[in-house]
Design a protein around this motif. Structure first.
Motif, PDB file in Angstrom:
ATOM      1  N   LEU A  60     -17.390  74.307  18.239  1.00  0.00           N
ATOM      2  CA  LEU A  60     -15.966  74.515  18.497  1.00  0.00           C
ATOM      3  C   LEU A  60     -15.465  73.517  19.544  1.00  0.00           C
ATOM      4  O   LEU A  60     -14.394  72.918  19.395  1.00  0.00           O
ATOM      5  CB  LEU A  60     -15.729  75.949  18.977  1.00  0.00           C
ATOM      6  CG  LEU A  60     -14.284  76.369  19.158  1.00  0.00           C
ATOM      7  CD1 LEU A  60     -13.540  76.331  17.843  1.00  0.00           C
ATOM      8  CD2 LEU A  60     -14.196  77.773  19.751  1.00  0.00           C
ATOM      9  N   LEU A  63     -15.209  70.001  17.982  1.00  0.00           N
ATOM     10  CA  LEU A  63     -14.062  69.904  17.074  1.00  0.00           C
ATOM     11  C   LEU A  63     -12.759  69.938  17.867  1.00  0.00           C
ATOM     12  O   LEU A  63     -11.803  69.229  17.540  1.00  0.00           O
ATOM     13  CB  LEU A  63     -14.104  71.053  16.061  1.00  0.00           C
ATOM     14  CG  LEU A  63     -15.204  70.922  15.012  1.00  0.00           C
ATOM     15  CD1 LEU A  63     -15.500  72.261  14.359  1.00  0.00           C
ATOM     16  CD2 LEU A  63     -14.807  69.890  13.961  1.00  0.00           C
ATOM     17  N   LEU A  66     -12.135  66.588  19.221  1.00  0.00           N
ATOM     18  CA  LEU A  66     -11.678  65.696  18.149  1.00  0.00           C
ATOM     19  C   LEU A  66     -10.184  65.928  17.874  1.00  0.00           C
ATOM     20  O   LEU A  66      -9.399  64.976  17.752  1.00  0.00           O
ATOM     21  CB  LEU A  66     -12.496  65.991  16.883  1.00  0.00           C
ATOM     22  CG  LEU A  66     -12.344  65.024  15.722  1.00  0.00           C
ATOM     23  CD1 LEU A  66     -12.998  63.704  16.067  1.00  0.00           C
ATOM     24  CD2 LEU A  66     -12.961  65.603  14.460  1.00  0.00           C
ATOM     25  N   ILE A  67      -9.800  67.204  17.816  1.00  0.00           N
ATOM     26  CA  ILE A  67      -8.406  67.532  17.536  1.00  0.00           C
ATOM     27  C   ILE A  67      -7.520  67.056  18.689  1.00  0.00           C
ATOM     28  O   ILE A  67      -6.444  66.478  18.482  1.00  0.00           O
ATOM     29  CB  ILE A  67      -8.238  69.051  17.318  1.00  0.00           C
ATOM     30  CG1 ILE A  67      -8.999  69.494  16.064  1.00  0.00           C
ATOM     31  CG2 ILE A  67      -6.769  69.429  17.182  1.00  0.00           C
ATOM     32  CD1 ILE A  67      -9.155  70.993  15.930  1.00  0.00           C
TER      33      ILE A  67
ATOM     34  N   PRO C 168     -10.857  69.073  10.634  1.00  0.00           N
ATOM     35  CA  PRO C 168     -11.356  69.569  11.925  1.00  0.00           C
ATOM     36  C   PRO C 168     -10.748  70.920  12.295  1.00  0.00           C
ATOM     37  O   PRO C 168     -11.429  71.773  12.863  1.00  0.00           O
ATOM     38  CB  PRO C 168     -10.901  68.500  12.924  1.00  0.00           C
ATOM     39  CG  PRO C 168     -10.644  67.299  12.115  1.00  0.00           C
ATOM     40  CD  PRO C 168     -10.223  67.764  10.773  1.00  0.00           C
ATOM     41  N   LYS C 169      -9.499  71.126  11.931  1.00  0.00           N
ATOM     42  CA  LYS C 169      -8.878  72.409  12.238  1.00  0.00           C
ATOM     43  C   LYS C 169      -9.553  73.531  11.467  1.00  0.00           C
ATOM     44  O   LYS C 169      -9.872  74.586  12.015  1.00  0.00           O
ATOM     45  CB  LYS C 169      -7.389  72.369  11.906  1.00  0.00           C
ATOM     46  CG  LYS C 169      -6.553  71.632  12.936  1.00  0.00           C
ATOM     47  CD  LYS C 169      -5.095  71.688  12.544  1.00  0.00           C
ATOM     48  CE  LYS C 169      -4.193  71.241  13.664  1.00  0.00           C
ATOM     49  NZ  LYS C 169      -2.787  71.349  13.291  1.00  0.00           N
ATOM     50  N   LEU C 171     -12.591  73.575  10.201  1.00  0.00           N
ATOM     51  CA  LEU C 171     -13.956  73.796  10.684  1.00  0.00           C
ATOM     52  C   LEU C 171     -13.961  74.476  12.044  1.00  0.00           C
ATOM     53  O   LEU C 171     -14.820  75.313  12.332  1.00  0.00           O
ATOM     54  CB  LEU C 171     -14.709  72.464  10.753  1.00  0.00           C
ATOM     55  CG  LEU C 171     -15.002  71.834   9.397  1.00  0.00           C
ATOM     56  CD1 LEU C 171     -15.749  70.515   9.576  1.00  0.00           C
ATOM     57  CD2 LEU C 171     -15.822  72.771   8.518  1.00  0.00           C
ATOM     58  N   SER C 172     -12.991  74.129  12.892  1.00  0.00           N
ATOM     59  CA  SER C 172     -12.982  74.761  14.210  1.00  0.00           C
ATOM     60  C   SER C 172     -12.706  76.252  14.078  1.00  0.00           C
ATOM     61  O   SER C 172     -13.288  77.075  14.784  1.00  0.00           O
ATOM     62  CB  SER C 172     -11.956  74.097  15.131  1.00  0.00           C
ATOM     63  OG  SER C 172     -10.651  74.323  14.647  1.00  0.00           O
TER      64      SER C 172
END
Lengths: 159, 329, 505
Positions: A60, A63, A66-67, C168-169, C171-172
């Motif tokens: 988490l 990611l 990354l976001i 990515p959203k 998967l997060s």
């Protein structure tokens, strides 16, 4: 002090995805630190109870980063928050129900909940609101409690 | 937190009484009794609890309502009963695991959800010895074969259980300790999945109550090696007990018993005990237990207390021997 | 084959006897009802009627309970489609496109397709059950922890196709869901994780409160406060049945959903929950225009609804052929038989042919009854949309609270729902998908236990996943799929990878 205000303006001006990414990283950090603090992690060959929590927190966090780094989208202030006040009221209603169910009982709690939204928030005719709220709370109580035997909390008063 | 929680639980327990505004007058019981079963419908406690409740109704002339309150391996329902008003209107049908949960809480340094002295035993209802099962195509024909093989390769023979520190796990642990062997434990989430794992040859052994495995024995899929009980099981007359085989202290039952909150007045306890004596003689109750192939092992409060204390001490030792498990093995 | 026909004749003579037939119909009606009410669900419905079955004949008892079980699978789609409230995990995916169809005024076709899809899936899978049960059962037994882990890994990969948003959203959110699933007691060690002194949390976070909060409550939060209230729909009779195009679009998803659901359903364990997720992802993956999904694609209703019905039926395979429960519901049904002195085991079919074949035949009958029962209800339910939104949303909110409370009679669940409602609202404002959270939550305990049980079995060696043929095959498929989805990235280079990941800069 102008710092809180400046911080607030900073948050409002941040792009949506960046902010979301930062929050995710924060959440992941808390999750991971709690896992390390309270649980044995184990090893790759013998994962302990803290292994998966830590692994998911790491994923988490990664990611989220990354976001936050790549993300864009409108700024927080630019998102239309017109329904926010109403949403808070509704969440308050849920919280009220959770807090009151055991003391006020199911029927009274639900009568107040539905009555509040119809009569006060939506400003429907008091009689219509009353009838709808009464019918719903009593009807659903009868269906679930008397027919389906779900042990709904009963009220202390005869209602 | 626990104080607050207790209040919530007490309120919830009170709320389950349909008409608690009525004052108790005359001789107990004057209103319906709630029997808390801390497991979901269809489980062992439920299957025993319902016939007991039905027979109690006939004797006490008041409804006995079964209330399933599952959660946290029974801890939710048991703490509900432990903290209920001791007036005889809340009783509990519990299983052997009642002694394990506080011990496991202690092991992990947790605030216990209930203490065993919060509950007073009324009567033991059933006691089902567990049976050591292996696959029918396994090389072990006797416990001796099994133990010898396990000595040769310590920690390689695996067994499934209904969950860590669960009754089936504890039974195996007692046997392994007494035999001086080391087995590999693979916990599953219930007795059903644990048996499935043995049938699928993913583990090599499994301890189980006899009634669930009888069809598998008849079908030639599984083989019983020994019984944990004091004497042989009626349905499996050829299977020896561990005691016969020289494992003296290996005795274990999955039992069910009726409890009342500690502090329940003596006259009410007496009524409950007398009722239970009549329940076990009730023909409907007997036929229900026969169909379930569960042996009734009635014991009145004093003997049950003695049995329970011994069983709890045994389980406490087993839990401590297993200790905290930090990795997957 | 003639033997099967003879047996089936025996079965129908049992199933069509007045007593059995009446109880089959009662079961279907109760099942539809409890399936429609959020939170009550099949397990609660079965538990409710379980004591009543003690006085019945064993065949009647099992037919009644099975009727509730698959009846609930039919009913489960109603609130998902009309109000975006998934009453159980299996209808989470239906609530996405089903509700989107409702907003477009196509609630009638969505409900009809859900019922017809359920009927086809139910009927076909009983046929599979009848013909293949013994064969499949021995295959299902080969699914031990390593195979389970491989299957769930494959299930986790479908995430990539679950939603259309940024990778990515998505998967997060899945990682967050997996994390939520670790709350509560750890099966392998007995540790309580993240419970903070709340006893109820030691059982973990429930799927229903999370699903209702993230989908149902968040939807009200987003809609109720809008300046303009949603228009009241006045459904006309001609809008009830699906159009010819909708029928055509649904055919293959129903077929694929049926086979997929059945295959996942026969595996002992609780994997059948993921069948509707996998079906949705499959339909989206092979669709010619995947962008349609999430905006009211009928395939997104037809596939998952068929899959969950078919999985429900597949779950009977291990129970009938082996006497092992495939989940909590079949465990209760086995208990119901044991009360009558019948212990389900490998010999059930030989020792109790009347019960076995009567049960099979009653499922054919039950599915027909359910179709006849549910189609007219479509018209009735669609008319609920005529209620002005100002009246509708407080009522929906009340049913959310009630349904969530009814699952475990726990107030903690209501708090969880409230928190998830708030979370779902914020996440949707930030354009995060919420479905991956639910899938993560569902998968997490199964995946973790399977991994750690496997490592227990192998004393810590990962070779166990390679040495077992079924496990290694599935892991190879998973690896292949993963490679396939990353291939375009490598080929087109970094520039377009951003677009591929859904992150426009």
């Amino acid at each position: 002090m102008t710092t809180p205000a400046r911080l607030l303006r900073g948050v409002a001006g941040t792009s949506r995805d960046r902010l979301a990414g930062i929050v995710l990283v924060l959440v992941a950090t808390i999750m991971a630190s709690e896992a390390v603090r309270t649980l044995p992690i184990g090893s790759m060959a013998s994962p302990g109870p803290g292994y998966l929590p830590l692994a998911t927190a790491a994923a988490l966090g990664g990611l989220g980063l990354l976001i936050a780094m790549r993300g864009g989208g409108p700024t927080l202030a630019a998102l239309a928050w017109t329904e926010a006040r109403h949403a808070l009221l509704l969440l308050g209603g849920c919280a009220f129900a959770a807090a009151a169910l055991n003391t006020l009982g199911y029927r009274l709690t639900m009568f107040l909940l539905v009555g509040f939204f119809l009569g006060i928030v939506e400003r429907k005719h008091p009689l219509a609101a009353l009838a709808w709220a009464l019918g719903l709370s009593l009807g659903s109580f009868y269906l679930f409690s008397d027919l389906l035997l779900v042990a709904l909390p009963r009220d202390a008063w005869v209602f | 937190m626990s104080g607050f929680l207790r209040i919530i639980l007490v309120v919830a327990a009170l709320a389950t009484f349909p008409s608690r505004t009525l004052q108790a007058q005359g001789t107990y019981p004057t209103r319906p009794i709630t029997m808390i079963v801390p497991f979901p419908p269809g489980g062992v406690a439920d299957q025993t609890g319902r016939p007991v409740a039905a027979a109690m109704e006939k004797i006490l002339k008041q409804p006995v309502v079964v209330s399933n309150r599952p959660g946290a391996g029974g801890a939710v329902g048991m703490s509900l009963a432990a903290n209920a008003k001791p007036d005889g209107y809340t009783i509990l049908m519990a299983l052997s695991s009642i002694s394990i949960i506080p011990e496991a809480d202690k092991l992990f340094g947790r605030q216990p959800t209930y203490r065993m002295d919060q509950l007073a035993p009324v009567a033991l209802v059933t006691a089902d010895p567990t049976v050591l099962m292996v696959r029918a195509d396994s090389p072990w024909k006797t416990v001796k074969d099994f133990v010898e093989d396990a000595r040769k390769r310590p920690g390689e023979i695996s067994f499934s259980s209904s969950g860590i520190y669960g009754t089936l796990h504890m039974a195996m642990e007692m046997f392994a300790h007494s035999a001086g062997i080391k087995l590999k434990h693979v916990p599953f989430s219930g007795a059903g999945p644990a048996m499935t794992a043995l049938l699928g040859n993913h583990v090599q052994a499994f301890a189980s109550g006899p009634s669930v495995v009888l069809p598998q024995i008849q079908a030639g899929k599984l083989r019983p090696l020994a019984v944990w009980g004091d004497k042989r099981v009626a349905a499996l007359p050829d299977v020896p007990t561990f005691k016969e085989l020289g494992f003296k202290d290996v005795e274990f039952y999955i039992w069910s018993g009726l409890f009342a909150p500690a502090g329940t007045p003596e006259p009410i306890m007496k009524t409950l005990r007398d009722t239970m004596r009549m329940v076990v003689a009730d023909p409907d109750f007997k036929s229900a237990m026969e169909k379930l192939q569960t042996p009734v092992d009635y014991r009145d409060a004093p003997e049950f207390k003695e049995f329970w204390d011994k069983d709890a001490a045994e389980l406490a030792r087993a839990v401590q021997r297993v200790g905290r498990i930090e990795g997957a093995q | 084959m003639t033997e099967t026909l003879q047996n089936l004749y025996l079965g129908f003579s049992v199933a069509l006897s007045p007593e059995v037939l009446v109880f089959a119909i009662i079961g279907c009606v109760v099942g539809t009802l409890v399936g429609m009410l959020p939170g009550v669900g099949p397990l609660a419905g079965i538990s409710l009627l379980l004591p009543a079955t003690f006085g019945l004949q064993p065949t009647t008892a099992i037919v009644l309970l099975a009727g509730i079980y698959y009846g609930a699978m039919y009913g489960g789609s109603t609130t998902s489609i009309l109000m975006r409230i998934p009453g159980k995990a299996a209808s989470v995916m239906t609530s996405i496109d089903g509700y989107a169809m409702t907003l477009k005024g196509r609630a009638g076709p969505a409900l009809t397709i859900a019922a017809v899809g359920s009927f086809i899936a139910g009927t076909l899978s009983v046929a599979f059950l009848m013909l293949l049960a013994p064969l499949l059962a021995s295959f299902a037994l080969r699914f031990g922890p390593p195979e389970y882990f491989a299957l769930l890994t494959l299930g986790l990969l479908v995430l990539a196709f679950l939603t259309g948003g940024s990778m990515p959203k998505t998967l997060s959110m899945a990682a967050f869901g997996l994390f939520l699933g670790t709350i509560g007691i750890d099966l392998m060690s007995g540790f309580f994780r993240y419970h903070y002194g709340i006893v109820e949390l030691s059982d973990g976070i429930g799927i229903v409160p999370v699903a209702v909060g993230l989908f149902g409550v968040s939807e009200i939060l987003l809609t109720a406060g809008q300046d303009k209230a949603p228009a009241v729909q006045k459904p006309k009779l001609k809008d009830l049945p699906p159009s010819r195009q909708e029928w055509r679009d649904s055919t293959w998803p129903i077929g694929r959903g049926t086979v997929l659901g059945f295959l996942i359903g026969i595996i002992p364990g609780s994997a059948h929950i993921i069948s509707s997720f996998v079906s949705y992802a499959l339909e989206r993956r092979i669709s010619r225009n995947p962008d349609k999904f999430g905006k009211g694609a009928i395939e997104g209703v037809a596939g998952p609804e068929s899959a969950n019905n078919s999985a429900a039926c597949g779950a009977f395979v291990p129970m009938l052929a082996l006497g092992v429960p495939s989940g909590p519901i079949t465990a209760v049904m086995m208990a119901a038989l044991m009360v009558h002195g019948i212990a389900p085991g490998p010999l059930l079919m030989e020792q109790q042919p009347q019960l076995f074949w009567g049960f099979i035949a009653s499922m054919y009958v039950g599915n027909l009854v359910l179709l006849i029962l549910n189609l007219p209800l479509v018209g009735l339910f669609v008319n609920m949309l005529r209620i002005p939104y100002a009246y509708l949303y407080p009522s929906i909110l009340m049913f959310c609270v009630l349904g969530v409370y009814a699952v475990n009679e726990s107030l903690i669940d209501v708090w969880v729902m409230t928190a998830m409602g708030a979370l779902g609202y914020v996440l949707r404002k930030f354009e995060f998908e919420v479905a991956p959270i639910v899938l993560g939550l569902v998968l997490s305990p199964m995946l973790e236990n399977a991994l750690r049980q496997s490592l227990s079995m192998s004393s810590g060696s990962y070779a166990i996943f390679v040495n077992r043929p079924i496990a290694v095959t599935m892991l190879a498929i998973a690896a292949f799929l993963l490679l396939l989805s990353f291939l375009p990235l490598l080929r087109r280079g970094v520039a377009s990878s951003r677009a591929q990941l859904g992150l426009e800069s």
